[in-house]
Design an enzyme around this catalytic site. Structure first.
Site, PDB file in Angstrom:
ATOM      1  N   GLU A   1       0.817  -1.221   0.000  1.00  0.00           N
ATOM      2  CA  GLU A   1       0.000   0.000   0.000  1.00  0.00           C
ATOM      3  C   GLU A   1       0.842   1.259   0.000  1.00  0.00           C
ATOM      4  O   GLU A   1       1.906   1.297   0.613  1.00  0.00           O
ATOM      5  CB  GLU A   1      -0.794   0.059   1.304  1.00  0.00           C
ATOM      6  CG  GLU A   1      -1.841  -0.968   1.419  1.00  0.00           C
ATOM      7  CD  GLU A   1      -2.513  -0.899   2.781  1.00  0.00           C
ATOM      8  OE1 GLU A   1      -2.777   0.219   3.274  1.00  0.00           O
ATOM      9  OE2 GLU A   1      -2.760  -1.957   3.340  1.00  0.00           O
TER      10      GLU A   1
ATOM     11  N   CYS B   1       4.951  -6.990   7.534  1.00  0.00           N
ATOM     12  CA  CYS B   1       5.959  -6.608   8.532  1.00  0.00           C
ATOM     13  C   CYS B   1       6.159  -7.746   9.529  1.00  0.00           C
ATOM     14  O   CYS B   1       5.238  -8.490   9.827  1.00  0.00           O
ATOM     15  CB  CYS B   1       5.474  -5.334   9.245  1.00  0.00           C
ATOM     16  SG  CYS B   1       6.724  -4.634  10.352  1.00  0.00           S
TER      17      CYS B   1
ATOM     18  N   GLU C   1       9.375  -2.430   8.110  1.00  0.00           N
ATOM     19  CA  GLU C   1      10.314  -1.728   8.971  1.00  0.00           C
ATOM     20  C   GLU C   1      11.519  -1.329   8.100  1.00  0.00           C
ATOM     21  O   GLU C   1      12.305  -2.189   7.705  1.00  0.00           O
ATOM     22  CB  GLU C   1      10.715  -2.666  10.124  1.00  0.00           C
ATOM     23  CG  GLU C   1      11.883  -2.208  10.951  1.00  0.00           C
ATOM     24  CD  GLU C   1      11.802  -0.765  11.440  1.00  0.00           C
ATOM     25  OE1 GLU C   1      10.783  -0.352  11.975  1.00  0.00           O
ATOM     26  OE2 GLU C   1      12.809  -0.041  11.255  1.00  0.00           O
TER      27      GLU C   1
ATOM     28  N   CYS D   1      -0.969  -2.489  15.236  1.00  0.00           N
ATOM     29  CA  CYS D   1      -0.716  -2.216  13.821  1.00  0.00           C
ATOM     30  C   CYS D   1      -1.246  -3.334  12.932  1.00  0.00           C
ATOM     31  O   CYS D   1      -1.087  -4.521  13.239  1.00  0.00           O
ATOM     32  CB  CYS D   1       0.798  -2.042  13.610  1.00  0.00           C
ATOM     33  SG  CYS D   1       1.245  -1.685  11.913  1.00  0.00           S
TER      34      CYS D   1
ATOM     35  N   CYS E   1      -2.073   2.372   7.833  1.00  0.00           N
ATOM     36  CA  CYS E   1      -1.408   1.255   8.497  1.00  0.00           C
ATOM     37  C   CYS E   1      -1.860  -0.135   8.064  1.00  0.00           C
ATOM     38  O   CYS E   1      -2.309  -0.927   8.882  1.00  0.00           O
ATOM     39  CB  CYS E   1      -1.592   1.385  10.005  1.00  0.00           C
ATOM     40  SG  CYS E   1      -1.400   3.046  10.609  1.00  0.00           S
TER      41      CYS E   1
ATOM     42  N   ASN F   1      -5.556   4.744  15.146  1.00  0.00           N
ATOM     43  CA  ASN F   1      -6.486   4.286  14.121  1.00  0.00           C
ATOM     44  C   ASN F   1      -7.001   2.931  14.552  1.00  0.00           C
ATOM     45  O   ASN F   1      -6.214   2.003  14.725  1.00  0.00           O
ATOM     46  CB  ASN F   1      -5.744   4.118  12.790  1.00  0.00           C
ATOM     47  CG  ASN F   1      -5.733   5.401  12.016  1.00  0.00           C
ATOM     48  OD1 ASN F   1      -6.773   5.925  11.650  1.00  0.00           O
ATOM     49  ND2 ASN F   1      -4.532   5.917  11.787  1.00  0.00           N
TER      50      ASN F   1
ATOM     51  N   CYS G   1       3.877  -5.119  16.287  1.00  0.00           N
ATOM     52  CA  CYS G   1       3.310  -4.145  17.226  1.00  0.00           C
ATOM     53  C   CYS G   1       1.803  -4.431  17.348  1.00  0.00           C
ATOM     54  O   CYS G   1       1.134  -4.628  16.329  1.00  0.00           O
ATOM     55  CB  CYS G   1       3.541  -2.716  16.732  1.00  0.00           C
ATOM     56  SG  CYS G   1       5.287  -2.345  16.464  1.00  0.00           S
TER      57      CYS G   1
ATOM     58  N   CYS H   1       3.133   8.302   1.500  1.00  0.00           N
ATOM     59  CA  CYS H   1       3.551   7.350   2.533  1.00  0.00           C
ATOM     60  C   CYS H   1       3.764   6.010   1.835  1.00  0.00           C
ATOM     61  O   CYS H   1       2.848   5.479   1.214  1.00  0.00           O
ATOM     62  CB  CYS H   1       2.445   7.272   3.586  1.00  0.00           C
ATOM     63  SG  CYS H   1       2.757   6.015   4.831  1.00  0.00           S
TER      64      CYS H   1
HETATM   65  N1  SAH Z   1       7.982   0.098  10.955  1.00  0.00           N
HETATM   66  C1  SAH Z   1       8.096   1.508  11.030  1.00  0.00           C
HETATM   67  C2  SAH Z   1       7.296   2.275   9.979  1.00  0.00           C
HETATM   68  C3  SAH Z   1       5.894   1.821   9.676  1.00  0.00           C
HETATM   69  S1  SAH Z   1       4.567   2.187  10.778  1.00  0.00           S
HETATM   70  C4  SAH Z   1       7.780   1.992  12.397  1.00  0.00           C
HETATM   71  O1  SAH Z   1       7.387   1.199  13.238  1.00  0.00           O
HETATM   72  O2  SAH Z   1       7.977   3.171  12.670  1.00  0.00           O
HETATM   73  C5  SAH Z   1       4.290   3.914  10.657  1.00  0.00           C
HETATM   74  C6  SAH Z   1       3.760   4.508  11.953  1.00  0.00           C
HETATM   75  O3  SAH Z   1       2.377   4.208  12.158  1.00  0.00           O
HETATM   76  C7  SAH Z   1       4.485   3.975  13.185  1.00  0.00           C
HETATM   77  O4  SAH Z   1       4.733   5.017  14.064  1.00  0.00           O
HETATM   78  C8  SAH Z   1       3.475   3.017  13.735  1.00  0.00           C
HETATM   79  O5  SAH Z   1       3.756   2.706  15.065  1.00  0.00           O
HETATM   80  C9  SAH Z   1       2.188   3.758  13.491  1.00  0.00           C
HETATM   81  N2  SAH Z   1       0.980   2.957  13.584  1.00  0.00           N
HETATM   82  C10 SAH Z   1       0.803   1.665  13.276  1.00  0.00           C
HETATM   83  N3  SAH Z   1      -0.460   1.275  13.527  1.00  0.00           N
HETATM   84  C11 SAH Z   1      -1.113   2.364  14.007  1.00  0.00           C
HETATM   85  C12 SAH Z   1      -2.444   2.605  14.430  1.00  0.00           C
HETATM   86  N4  SAH Z   1      -3.356   1.636  14.416  1.00  0.00           N
HETATM   87  N5  SAH Z   1      -2.748   3.850  14.819  1.00  0.00           N
HETATM   88  C13 SAH Z   1      -1.826   4.832  14.815  1.00  0.00           C
HETATM   89  N6  SAH Z   1      -0.563   4.672  14.424  1.00  0.00           N
HETATM   90  C14 SAH Z   1      -0.197   3.448  14.035  1.00  0.00           C
END
Ligand code: SAH
Length: 347
Positions: free
Chosen positions: A93, A113, A161, A120, A334, A291, A117, A106
């Site tokens: 995406e 990934c 990542e 996410c 995300c 989100n 987390c 973006c």
């Molecule tokens: N892997 C990298 C980049 C991708 S995620 C990282 O972890 O930074 C991009 C951003 O979106 C990160 O800060 C991540 O923690 C955040 N993110 C992921 N899921 C989310 C959600 N449901 N709501 C808000 N931010 C989220």
């Protein structure tokens, strides 16, 4: 899968070497590089090259052309979300957003990934593979070609990542900033990481002018380990020490991402801990209302809690802003579209 090198992963100097091996003049490299970054979909579109050279290139290289599998346009703010299909059947995406200063995209750096987390939607270890530099830059080239706008800012915050794929991401950075290609300034690029400490040190060595974003999301190690498995490997104290080294090496202010999760990391105690953690460190905190992802028990913070949290940071001299949510009507965040389409296929 096609084993030929993705030609768009090569810089002009690298193309020159290949052309010389082929017995071709060096200056062709610049012509080819330009065509590639304009988004040609076949070597035959490179109309100022001989037929013979085009055939030789075709034999040796793979010209990646992602397919637009889905495109969603937000009725609210014009945000466009693309789901691109790659040649091996994976999909990624990219989200194109309009800001006052221009268009920002973006982009993803991996297909799925591995980091896991909990909040996410991009976690997909089975599908995870590194994108090539060509596949990463294609997201920009083809979003620009399809939409007709000129993209001026890039955030590496899509699926994946970036520091888990740094070799290709670094090559991508060289490609996208090249004056004969898209020529986007390093200062217009942000790279976000969940906190792979040794790779933050690697990045620091390159002394790039980009903005480093750290996905922090918690003000203490215990909570961070619950939300982000990476913290069990590189805990908060190691991460903060790496951030300090990074600032010392590059002089670049770090941006911390903090997704506000109701009742989890948005309490007054969390705000106090965050103040203690960041006070005096030159940085910026980006508060992101969580989100919501389907099936997750985690909810975004209440508006009032978010405001109180931000106020406390500001009162203590910590620069904190609340990120505007764009494209909320098109699941533009995300990994959500990718996941949605995968679910539709399963049904
Ligand atoms: N892997 C990298 C980049 C991708 S995620 C990282 O972890 O930074 C991009 C951003 O979106 C990160 O800060 C991540 O923690 C955040 N993110 C992921 N899921 C989310 C959600 N449901 N709501 C808000 N931010 C989220």
């Amino acid at each position: 899968m096609d084993q030929r090198t993705h030609i768009k992963s090569l810089l002009p100097a690298e193309l020159e070497t290949v052309l010389q091996e082929m017995g071709e003049p060096k200056y062709r490299a610049k012509q080819i590089f330009r065509w590639l970054h304009l988004g040609v979909t076949s070597f035959d579109e490179m109309s100022d090259l001989s037929k013979n050279l085009r055939a030789k290139l075709e034999e040796r290289f793979c010209l990646t052309v992602p397919q637009i599998l889905r495109k969603q346009v937000s009725a609210k703010d014009g945000t466009i979300k693309y789901l691109f299909g790659l040649e091996d059947g994976n999909s990624i995406e990219s989200v194109l957003m309009k800001y006052e200063h221009g268009y920002s995209i973006c982009i993803s750096t991996q297909a799925g990934c591995k980091m896991g987390c909990v909040f996410c939607a991009s976690f997909d270890p089975a599908k995870s593979r590194n994108l090539t530099a060509a596949e990463i830059i294609d997201e920009i080239i083809f979003a620009q070609k399809d939409s007709g706008v000129r993209i001026s800012n890039i955030v590496l915050m899509g699926t994946g990542e970036p520091l888990d794929n740094y070799t290709n991401v670094r090559q991508f950075l060289r490609l996208v900033t090249h004056p004969d290609g898209l020529n986007i300034g390093m200062r217009h690029i942000s790279l976000s990481t969940c906190g792979l400490v040794p790779m933050i040190d690697e990045l620091a060595k390159d002394k790039l002018q980009l903005t480093l974003s750290i996905s922090l999301h918690a003000p203490n190690s215990e909570l961070r380990s619950q939300l982000m498995p990476v913290n069990r490997r590189y805990d908060l104290s190691l991460l903060m020490a790496a951030c300090k080294r990074y600032f010392k090496a590059t002089g670049r202010r770090i941006s911390f991402e903090y997704a506000m999760i109701g009742g989890v990391n948005d309490t007054a105690l969390c705000a106090d801990q965050l103040v203690r953690l960041l006070k005096g460190f030159p940085c910026h905190v980006n508060l992101i209302p969580l989100n919501h992802t389907e099936g997750s028990p985690l909810k975004p913070s209440k508006r009032d809690d978010l405001r109180k949290f931000q106020d406390k940071l500001l009162r203590n001299g910590i620069n904190a802003t609340v990120r505007r949510t764009l494209g909320s009507d098109i699941s533009a965040s995300c990994g959500q579209l990718r996941r949605q389409v995968q679910n539709e296929v399963k049904e």
